[in-house]
Design a protein around this motif. Structure first.
Motif, mmCIF file in Angstrom:
data_model
loop_
_atom_site.group_PDB
_atom_site.id
_atom_site.type_symbol
_atom_site.label_atom_id
_atom_site.label_comp_id
_atom_site.label_asym_id
_atom_site.label_seq_id
_atom_site.Cartn_x
_atom_site.Cartn_y
_atom_site.Cartn_z
ATOM 1 N N ALA A 1 0.919 -0.934 -0.132
ATOM 2 C CA ALA A 1 -0.017 0.050 -0.186
ATOM 3 C C ALA A 1 0.969 1.194 -0.115
ATOM 4 O O ALA A 1 0.589 2.447 -0.700
ATOM 5 C CB ALA A 1 -1.101 -0.018 1.355
ATOM 6 N N ALA A 2 1.998 0.989 0.637
ATOM 7 C CA ALA A 2 2.881 2.365 0.344
ATOM 8 C C ALA A 2 3.094 2.700 -1.098
ATOM 9 O O ALA A 2 3.527 3.683 -0.496
ATOM 10 C CB ALA A 2 3.943 2.381 1.660
ATOM 11 N N SER A 3 3.940 1.889 -1.186
ATOM 12 C CA SER A 3 4.199 2.314 -2.485
ATOM 13 C C SER A 3 3.349 2.789 -3.323
ATOM 14 O O SER A 3 3.595 3.744 -4.581
ATOM 15 C CB SER A 3 4.821 0.517 -3.663
ATOM 16 N N LEU A 4 1.924 1.909 -3.307
ATOM 17 C CA LEU A 4 0.390 2.564 -4.248
ATOM 18 C C LEU A 4 0.329 4.177 -3.564
ATOM 19 O O LEU A 4 0.546 5.191 -4.390
ATOM 20 C CB LEU A 4 -0.621 2.091 -4.485
ATOM 21 N N ASN A 5 0.807 4.212 -2.888
ATOM 22 C CA ASN A 5 0.376 6.063 -1.921
ATOM 23 C C ASN A 5 1.447 7.188 -2.666
ATOM 24 O O ASN A 5 1.231 7.616 -2.683
ATOM 25 C CB ASN A 5 0.429 5.839 -0.344
#
Length: 322
Positions: free
Chosen positions: A298-302
């Motif tokens: 999720a952090a990469s997408l954010n």
């Protein structure tokens, strides 16, 4: 040219508008479609000549149904507002290849999001204002006979000190500094019957417009659709996989994209952005959306969302839930 009409209505000769950007009327209309960069230059010149940052709203007074061509009559013949909206989403590229429209529904609310197909395209706020004004005029006065109205409109740009004027002209609440441009309304209105509904006429026009789409469909649009299908299936959209789906060799696909001044990486980023917005709007978590789009977590997408929108997923959700 609608922009010239708006300037002329303000008492300024249209030729002055063309002279301001150093182009002739003949030069502009020598293209099958006027390039977006020229439209942006015209809008900025129109603001300079009239002194009005909200001149795009004047489309309310000058937009005519004929500007949409046969598409307008397909929409009029639709059975419901939902069908008309989906028809427009499918066939909008017949009007312009610059814009992309998305219908989102969540928690009894719906909105039609307006964005450029290329988030890096140079587009002035006047173009967004004009599209919003045209959509409002067409939906309210022609399509639904006043039965469908928007109760809030989102603008990414600031209010320029003109919030009251925007609200009075558009007849609804206006939110400025939002993460996207959108026309918002009660989702129940999607099932509103259209007064001019005609199943046979709608079907005939839909077939005609679909054939026209197939003739005009750029290769990059085919690649985009393949990317969407692969990502939605949970697979990784590698170049070789996309090319195979299109029945082409990888080099041939890249060469044809280059001929349209497109790249595979740009298209892939654009499609991921679009799908991320749609997924979050539908209520998916950031982790679920990241997994679907092939991000490590999720952090990469954010981080990617922050590059695309400047605000990340939290900012998008904040505006969606209000």
């Amino acid at each position: 040219m609608l922009i010239a009409k708006l300037v002329t209505a303000s008492g300024i000769p249209a030729q002055t508008l063309f002279d301001t950007i150093g182009m002739t009327r003949a030069g502009l209309f020598s293209h099958a479609r006027i390039p977006q960069r020229s439209i942006t230059a015209l809008w900025r010149a129109a603001e300079q000549l009239t002194g009005r940052r909200d001149i795009g709203l004047d489309v309310l007074d000058h937009f005519h149904i004929a500007a949409l061509g046969p598409l307008a009559y397909e929409l009029l013949a639709a059975a419901t507002f939902r069908e008309a909206a989906n028809d427009f989403l499918r066939h909008a590229t017949l009007i312009s290849e610059t814009w992309q429209f998305t219908l989102c529904e969540r928690k009894g609310r719906a909105r039609i999001v307006i964005a450029t197909r290329d988030s890096q395209a140079e587009v002035s706020h006047h173009s967004y204002d004009a599209i919003i004004a045209a959509a409002l005029r067409f939906t309210r006065d022609w399509l639904s006979g006043g039965n469908v109205t928007f109760d809030e409109i989102w603008f990414r740009h600031p209010d320029f000190g003109l919030a009251t004027r925007y609200r009075e002209r558009l007849g609804c609440r206006c939110r400025f500094g939002a993460t996207e441009y959108a026309l918002c309304f009660d989702a129940a209105l999607l099932d509103t019957p259209m007064p001019a509904a005609d199943h046979e006429v709608h079907g005939a026009l839909d077939q005609r417009l679909q054939r026209q789409m197939e003739r005009l469909d750029p290769f990059s649009a085919r690649v985009e659709r393949a990317l969407r299908e692969i990502l939605r299936a949970g697979a990784k959209p590698r170049r070789a996989i996309v090319a195979t789906r299109l029945g082409l060799g990888e080099r041939t696909m890249l060469r044809r994209l280059s001929a349209e001044s497109e790249t595979f990486s740009k298209l892939s980023r654009r499609v991921r952005e679009q799908l991320a917005r749609e997924s979050l709007a539908a209520g998916a978590t950031l982790a679920q959306t990241a997994e679907q789009l092939g991000y490590a977590d999720a952090a990469s997408l954010n981080k990617a969302l922050k590059r695309w929108t400047g605000g990340g997923a939290r900012s998008l959700r904040h505006h969606k839930d209000h």
